[in-house]
Every structure is written in structure tokens, then in C-alpha cells.
Write an enzyme that holds these catalytic residues in place. Structure first.
Site, short mmCIF file in Angstrom:
data_model
loop_
_atom_site.label_atom_id
_atom_site.label_comp_id
_atom_site.label_asym_id
_atom_site.label_seq_id
_atom_site.Cartn_x
_atom_site.Cartn_y
_atom_site.Cartn_z
N THR A 80 0.86 -1.19 0.00
CA THR A 80 0.00 0.00 0.00
C THR A 80 0.89 1.24 0.00
OG1 THR A 80 -0.19 0.12 2.42
CG2 THR A 80 -1.83 -1.21 1.25
N SER B 263 8.11 3.56 12.75
CA SER B 263 9.02 4.71 12.60
C SER B 263 9.86 4.80 13.86
CB SER B 263 8.20 6.00 12.45
OG SER B 263 9.04 7.13 12.59
N TYR C 103 1.62 11.75 15.23
CA TYR C 103 2.24 10.79 14.30
C TYR C 103 3.00 9.73 15.09
CZ TYR C 103 5.53 8.99 10.80
OH TYR C 103 6.26 8.17 9.97
N SER D 153 5.03 6.16 -4.51
CA SER D 153 5.98 7.19 -4.04
C SER D 153 6.88 6.59 -2.97
CB SER D 153 5.16 8.35 -3.45
OG SER D 153 5.98 9.27 -2.77
N GLY D 154 8.05 7.19 -2.79
CA GLY D 154 8.88 6.95 -1.62
C GLY D 154 9.26 5.50 -1.35
N ILE D 155 9.14 5.11 -0.10
CA ILE D 155 9.57 3.79 0.35
C ILE D 155 8.76 2.68 -0.33
CG2 ILE D 155 9.60 2.26 2.39
CD1 ILE D 155 10.21 4.90 4.05
N GLY D 156 7.45 2.88 -0.46
CA GLY D 156 6.60 1.85 -1.08
C GLY D 156 7.00 1.61 -2.53
#
Ligand code: NAP
Length: 248
Positions: A12, A137, A150, A16-19
Site C-alpha cells: 500500500t 518509525s 504521528y 511514491s517513496g519507500i513503497g
């Protein structure tokens, strides 16, 4: 032969980014990868870049109907999921005193509620040998100024994996948390833009023993380990891909 040869993976938040980096790496290692995200154009770009071993399914993980559509598509085409990487997540800077109800609901809605129902709805397609990766995180185990909501969502995600490892006992499905530190992605850039980019990157670097901000590919390499059978003995664990940020 790739380390994920013949496996079916769902990631999911993978436009973009890490995914996106994980989708590239998983596909390169032989998996067929389903990628999701809300922005259709970015999703199509990612799918074009990734090639034939990828299926893009547009959707919002906070919407039950979108999750149903995603997993029904996987069920119809491949009938199973071997790797579920619940990666979609967000966060905004809101210091105590300025936390808004909307910000709270959005962050918990995506990072916690979205994670819970992504996993729960995928579960009927998973079987022995399956690997679930949740995205935590470093903030989940640290205090971070103006980032309490967050950070609390990521602490919650970490704890979900502990209980789910017990709920999954006897199924042969494992669940682990991958916790990145500062990683150079559009998501981090959004936070940096709000904070004053130069100052934030400087502060993050100063906190990171490895002396550099991670690239999404660095985190994808750790995701590959958790996705692959190399991590078969692990469940309920958390791995930090953080340049040492939360380890010292
Ligand atoms: P990113 O570049 O902003 O990527 C986030 C991805 O999630 C995008 O593909 C986005 O696509 C998708 N997404 C957002 N809301 C969604 C929703 N409601 N439904 C479905 N997809 C959604 O961020 P990233 O930095 O790669 O972050 C990935 C994960 O790593 C997050 O869970 C984040 O909290 C975690 N993380 C990142 C860092 C870091 O420094 N970068 C550090 C620790 C943890 P759409 O916008 O098109 O939906």
C-alpha cells in the site's frame, strides 16, 4: 533466481517513496507486486516504470470499499497473497496546543485504522509462509517535537504486531514492523517544507550516527529481508532501518 520468485506481494502507498522503492525491489526479486495509492496519475507512472510484474489498483486504504476492491482484484487474478506490506502513512507537524481534531483523525485514520483494516481484509488471502510487514518509525520509540500524534500512531502500529503475532499463532503467517528513520522521500520533504527544510535535515543528520539520510532503496532492502523466507524465524519483531538514530 530471485529471493521472492513466484510470490504475490501487495504494497500500500507504492506510487511514491519507500513503497515505490520496495515495489521495484520486490519485482526485481521475482514477485508479482500489487501497488496502491490514491493518485491515479502517479500510480500509472509507477506501474509504467515498474513493468509487467506489477498491477496497479487505485484506492484509499481508509475506505473499506477501496480495500475490498483491491483484495477482490488480487483474489480474482492470483488467488492469494504471500507478502503484505502495509506502508501507506502520513504525518504532520502539530505541537501540543495546536493539535487539531482533523489532523488527529487523519493521522490515526490512515496510520492505525488504515493499517488494521488493510491487514484484516487481506488475511483471508494469506496462508502458511505469509509475511506481513507494518510500517513503524523511529518516532514510535522516541520523543519528537511537534510530532506527538504521528509518533503515537507508530507506537500503536508497533504494538499491533505484538498482539497479532499471537492472534496468528498456528497459521504460519508472521507479522513484523519495519521502522525507518529519516528517509529521503516526498513524504519527508512535505514535513521538511512545513518545518524549514534546511534546519530539519541538519537536525536529522546530527541525530543519525550513520551520517546520512537514508534513501528509499536502503529501506526497501530491509523490507526485502522481512518479505523473504530469510526472516522466517521472526514474528512480532521490529527492525529499525534508521542509520542508528533511535539506537544510541
Ligand atoms: P510518501 O513518499 O509520502 O509516500 C506515501 C505513500 O502513501 C504514497 O504512495 C501515497 O500515495 C500513499 N498514501 C497516502 N495516503 C494514502 C491513503 N489514504 N490510501 C492509500 N495510499 C495512501 O511517504 P514515505 O516517506 O515513503 O512513507 C512511507 C511510510 O514510511 C509511511 O508509513 C511513513 O510514515 C513511514 N516512514 C517514513 C519515514 C521517512 O523519513 N520518509 C520515516 C519513518 C517512517 P497517494 O498520495 O497517491 O495516496
Amino acid at each position: 533466481m530471485g529471493r521472492l520468485e513466484g510470490k504475490i506481494a501487495v504494497i500500500t502507498g507504492a506510487n511514491s517513496g519507500i513503497g515505490l522503492a520496495a515495489a521495484k525491489r520486490f519485482a526485481a526479486e521475482g514477485a508479482h507486486v500489487y501497488i496502491t495509492g490514491r493518485r491515479q496519475e502517479e500510480l500509472e507512472q509507477a506501474a509504467a516504470e515498474l513493468g509487467p510484474d506489477v498491477t496497479a489498483v487505485q484506492g484509499d486504504v481508509t475506505k473499506a470499499a477501496d480495500l475490498d476492491h483491491l483484495f477482490e482484484t488480487v483474489r480474482t487474478r492470483h488467488g492469494r497473497i504471500d507478502i503484505l506490506f502495509s506502508n501507506a502513512g502520513t504525518g504532520a507537524l502539530e505541537p501540543l496546543g495546536q493539535i487539531t481534531e482533523a489532523g488527529f483523525d487523519q493521522t490515526f485514520g490512515l496510520n492505525v485504522r488504515g493499517t488494521v483494516f488493510t491487514v484484516q481484509k487481506a488475511l483471508p488471502l494469506m496462508q502458511e509462509g505469509g509475511s506481513i510487514i507494518l510500517t513503524g518509525s523511529t518516532t514510535g520509540v522516541m520523543g519528537t517535537p511537534a510530532f506527538s500524534i504521528y509518533s503515537a500512531t507508530k507506537a500503536a502500529v508497533r504494538n499491533l504486531a505484538r498482539s497479532w503475532a499471537l492472534d496468528l499463532k498456528g497459521t504460519g503467517i508472521r507479522v513484523n514492523v519495519l521502522s525507518p528513520g529519516a528517509t529521503r522521500t516526498p513524504g519527508l520533504q512535505n514535513v521538511a517544507d512545513a518545518a524549514g527544510a534546511a534546519t530539519m535535515y541538519e537536525a536529522l543528520l546530527a541525530q543519525t550516527p550513520a551520517g546520512r539520510i537514508a534513501e528509499p532503496e536502503d529501506v526497501a532492502a530491509v523490507a526485502l529481508f522481512l518479505a523473504s523466507d530469510d526472516s522466517r524465524v521472526m514474528t512480532g519483531s521490529e527492525i529499525f532501518a534508521d542509520g542508528g538514530m533511535a539506537q544510541v
